[in-house]
Design a protein around this motif. Structure first.
Motif, PDB file in Angstrom:
ATOM      1  N   VAL A   1      57.384-132.039  -9.289  1.00 27.74           N
ATOM      2  CA  VAL A   1      58.139-132.593  -8.190  1.00 27.74           C
ATOM      3  C   VAL A   1      59.546-131.879  -7.282  1.00 27.74           C
ATOM      4  N   THR A   2      59.058-129.965  -7.723  1.00 24.52           N
ATOM      5  CA  THR A   2      59.801-128.750  -6.905  1.00 24.52           C
ATOM      6  C   THR A   2      59.006-128.461  -5.407  1.00 24.52           C
ATOM      7  N   THR A   3      60.250-128.053  -4.951  1.00 26.88           N
ATOM      8  CA  THR A   3      59.816-127.808  -3.019  1.00 26.88           C
ATOM      9  C   THR A   3      59.448-126.069  -2.985  1.00 26.88           C
ATOM     10  N   SER A   4      58.997-125.801  -2.020  1.00 24.57           N
ATOM     11  CA  SER A   4      59.806-124.193  -1.878  1.00 24.57           C
ATOM     12  C   SER A   4      61.142-124.023  -1.407  1.00 24.57           C
ATOM     13  N   SER A   5      61.608-125.108  -0.817  1.00 22.39           N
ATOM     14  CA  SER A   5      62.770-125.113  -0.502  1.00 22.39           C
ATOM     15  C   SER A   5      64.224-125.343  -1.971  1.00 22.39           C
ATOM     16  N   ALA A   6      63.506-125.625  -2.793  1.00 26.44           N
ATOM     17  CA  ALA A   6      64.500-125.843  -3.872  1.00 26.44           C
ATOM     18  C   ALA A   6      63.549-125.567  -5.624  1.00 26.44           C
ATOM     19  N   THR A   7      63.881-124.030  -4.999  1.00 26.94           N
ATOM     20  CA  THR A   7      63.116-123.580  -6.697  1.00 26.94           C
ATOM     21  C   THR A   7      63.547-122.358  -7.866  1.00 26.94           C
ATOM     22  N   PHE A   8      64.307-122.833  -8.446  1.00 27.85           N
ATOM     23  CA  PHE A   8      64.374-120.803  -9.315  1.00 27.85           C
ATOM     24  C   PHE A   8      63.796-119.507  -8.684  1.00 27.85           C
ATOM     25  N   GLY A   9      63.154-120.056  -8.493  1.00 27.58           N
ATOM     26  CA  GLY A   9      62.207-118.860  -7.651  1.00 27.58           C
ATOM     27  C   GLY A   9      60.948-118.030  -8.286  1.00 27.58           C
ATOM     28  N   ASP A  10      61.181-117.635  -9.565  1.00 30.56           N
ATOM     29  CA  ASP A  10      60.433-116.951 -10.714  1.00 30.56           C
ATOM     30  C   ASP A  10      61.217-117.401 -11.883  1.00 30.56           C
ATOM     31  N   ASN A  11      60.147-117.010 -13.089  1.00 30.55           N
ATOM     32  CA  ASN A  11      60.727-117.422 -14.812  1.00 30.55           C
ATOM     33  C   ASN A  11      61.773-116.252 -14.979  1.00 30.55           C
ATOM     34  N   ASP A  12      61.940-115.368 -14.646  1.00 30.17           N
ATOM     35  CA  ASP A  12      62.776-114.810 -15.132  1.00 30.17           C
ATOM     36  C   ASP A  12      64.387-115.114 -14.688  1.00 30.17           C
ATOM     37  N   ARG A  13      64.607-115.647 -13.479  1.00 29.50           N
ATOM     38  CA  ARG A  13      65.993-116.135 -13.432  1.00 29.50           C
ATOM     39  C   ARG A  13      65.786-117.233 -13.445  1.00 29.50           C
ATOM     40  N   LEU A  14      64.873-118.155 -14.408  1.00 28.90           N
ATOM     41  CA  LEU A  14      65.775-119.366 -14.851  1.00 28.90           C
ATOM     42  C   LEU A  14      65.140-119.024 -16.530  1.00 28.90           C
ATOM     43  N   ALA A  15      64.755-118.197 -16.641  1.00 25.33           N
ATOM     44  CA  ALA A  15      65.520-117.375 -18.557  1.00 25.33           C
ATOM     45  C   ALA A  15      66.378-116.838 -18.111  1.00 25.33           C
ATOM     46  N   SER A  16      67.320-116.504 -17.228  1.00 26.44           N
ATOM     47  CA  SER A  16      68.583-116.005 -17.293  1.00 26.44           C
ATOM     48  C   SER A  16      69.637-117.222 -17.307  1.00 26.44           C
ATOM     49  N   LEU A  17      69.393-118.166 -16.356  1.00 27.10           N
ATOM     50  CA  LEU A  17      70.415-119.013 -16.512  1.00 27.10           C
ATOM     51  C   LEU A  17      70.352-119.858 -17.558  1.00 27.10           C
ATOM     52  N   VAL A  18      68.895-120.090 -18.011  1.00 28.80           N
ATOM     53  CA  VAL A  18      69.336-120.858 -19.379  1.00 28.80           C
ATOM     54  C   VAL A  18      69.255-120.432 -20.401  1.00 28.80           C
ATOM     55  N   SER A  19      69.457-119.284 -20.361  1.00 28.43           N
ATOM     56  CA  SER A  19      70.013-118.268 -21.454  1.00 28.43           C
ATOM     57  C   SER A  19      71.769-118.832 -21.786  1.00 28.43           C
ATOM     58  N   HIS A  20      72.651-118.671 -20.512  1.00 34.18           N
ATOM     59  CA  HIS A  20      73.380-118.980 -20.470  1.00 34.18           C
ATOM     60  C   HIS A  20      73.721-120.618 -20.125  1.00 34.18           C
ATOM     61  N   LEU A  21      72.970-121.067 -20.003  1.00 37.08           N
ATOM     62  CA  LEU A  21      72.889-122.685 -20.237  1.00 37.08           C
ATOM     63  C   LEU A  21      73.098-123.241 -21.911  1.00 37.08           C
ATOM     64  N   THR A  22      72.615-122.064 -22.606  1.00 35.93           N
ATOM     65  CA  THR A  22      72.074-122.419 -23.361  1.00 35.93           C
ATOM     66  C   THR A  22      73.600-121.475 -25.057  1.00 35.93           C
ATOM     67  N   TYR A  23      74.202-120.751 -24.154  1.00 36.09           N
ATOM     68  CA  TYR A  23      75.014-120.308 -24.968  1.00 36.09           C
ATOM     69  C   TYR A  23      74.139-119.068 -26.011  1.00 36.09           C
ATOM     70  N   ALA A  24      73.000-118.271 -25.392  1.00 36.40           N
ATOM     71  CA  ALA A  24      71.950-117.662 -26.216  1.00 36.40           C
ATOM     72  C   ALA A  24      72.324-116.130 -26.529  1.00 36.40           C
ATOM     73  N   ASP A  25      71.845-115.933 -27.929  1.00 40.88           N
ATOM     74  CA  ASP A  25      72.881-114.384 -28.576  1.00 40.88           C
ATOM     75  C   ASP A  25      72.558-113.589 -27.393  1.00 40.88           C
ATOM     76  N   ALA A  26      70.938-113.049 -26.890  1.00 40.00           N
ATOM     77  CA  ALA A  26      70.295-112.810 -26.792  1.00 40.00           C
ATOM     78  C   ALA A  26      69.267-113.090 -25.423  1.00 40.00           C
ATOM     79  N   CYS A  27      68.863-112.281 -24.227  1.00 41.59           N
ATOM     80  CA  CYS A  27      67.481-113.016 -23.344  1.00 41.59           C
ATOM     81  C   CYS A  27      66.796-111.359 -23.651  1.00 41.59           C
ATOM     82  N   VAL A  28      65.805-112.049 -24.002  1.00 43.87           N
ATOM     83  CA  VAL A  28      64.587-110.569 -23.367  1.00 43.87           C
ATOM     84  C   VAL A  28      63.822-111.235 -22.256  1.00 43.87           C
ATOM     85  N   LEU A  29      63.446-110.151 -21.647  1.00 42.53           N
ATOM     86  CA  LEU A  29      62.816-110.176 -20.414  1.00 42.53           C
ATOM     87  C   LEU A  29      61.643-109.403 -21.015  1.00 42.53           C
TER      88      LEU A  29
END
Length: 281
Positions: free
Chosen positions: A50-78
């Motif tokens: 259901v994702t369009t080119s104009s409404a996307t996270f851009g890449d999995n690394d950005r998605l990982a950063s946002l989810v890390s903050h969303l879940t109050y993660a202890d750390a993020c490994v890229l």
């Protein structure tokens, strides 16, 4: 693979709307938290169906950063295909390895991505995502897939991005990096200076309004130099604010004594604000 260790997993598919709308972001957070409480490992991906080119996270690394903050993660490994961040292509003989990044000053002179100076794609996207997570107070380790064992053990590998000392609150992080903007407020130099000193945005400092937003929506704030310098939750709808902009407090009617955006609901990109306002002094 997880079944070999007796660990159940649950796939979580997210869209930009799931992060940009406050209620949906909370629901996503609760779902992931509940999965973890049940001993389930959440596997998060973007919902490409259901994702369009104009409404996307851009890449999995950005998605990982946002989810890390969303879940109050202890750390993020890229993970990448190189051991960490270098100041240039690691294939070059004089490339220098960067063991840690504490602020944007440590990235001066670094060339990443497709040959551009921290341009787009490749390592550039990973650096951008790492800086995003660290700004939200989450430490990030950038290393290669070959080092995954060490990364999840003592983490004495790769490049460490230290969490910002002036970390943003969850609310202000969401406003800046995840919320969907309903419109744009263009402001003058005086208003930019006031924001630089952590003051509310008043109608008198607004020079132009675009978009048909409602009261309490998030709006982009553009400085006199044309750069996006912040975002905030506006107190008036677009039509009302159109009639108030440029007016001083003495000229405003009684119902409009509130600021356009209160400082408590205002978040700025400090480096962009200084650059934009500085260009107008």
């Amino acid at each position: 693979s997880f079944a070999r260790y007796g660990r159940p997993i649950g796939q979580v598919l997210l869209t930009v709307a799931d992060a940009s709308r406050r209620d949906r972001a909370r629901n996503s957070q609760r779902t992931i938290d509940r999965l973890r409480q049940l001993g389930i490992v959440p596997i998060v991906n973007e919902n490409d169906t259901v994702t369009t080119s104009s409404a996307t996270f851009g890449d999995n690394d950005r998605l990982a950063s946002l989810v890390s903050h969303l879940t109050y993660a202890d750390a993020c490994v890229l993970l990448s295909d190189v051991a960490g961040l270098y100041d240039r292509n690691p294939a070059e003989p004089d490339a220098k390895f960067i063991a840690e990044v504490r602020s944007h000053r440590d990235l001066r002179g670094v060339i990443a991505g497709d040959g551009g100076r921290l341009g787009t794609g490749g390592m550039s996207a990973k650096v951008s995502a790492a800086r995003l997570a660290s700004q939200g107070g989450i430490p990030v380790l950038l290393t290669s897939t070959d080092n995954i064992g060490a990364a999840l053990d003592q983490a004495m590998v790769g490049t460490c991005f230290w969490p910002a000392e002036d970390r943003l609150s969850a609310w202000k992080f969401w406003i800046l990096y995840a919320a969907e903007a309903g419109g744009v407020l263009h402001i003058d130099g005086g208003a930019a200076q006031a924001m630089e000193h952590h003051n509310s945005l008043l109608p008198v400092g607004i020079t132009k309004i675009t978009g048909d937003f409602t009261s309490r929506e998030v709006v982009d704030i553009v400085g006199p130099g044309g750069h996006l310098i912040g975002r905030g939750e506006v107190n008036y709808d677009a039509a009302t604010l159109q009639g108030l902009m440029g007016k001083s407090s003495d000229e405003l009617p009684d119902f409009a004594q509130r600021p356009a955006v209160h400082v408590d609901n205002l978040s700025t990109y400090a480096n962009r604000l200084s650059r934009d306002y500085g260009a107008t002094r």
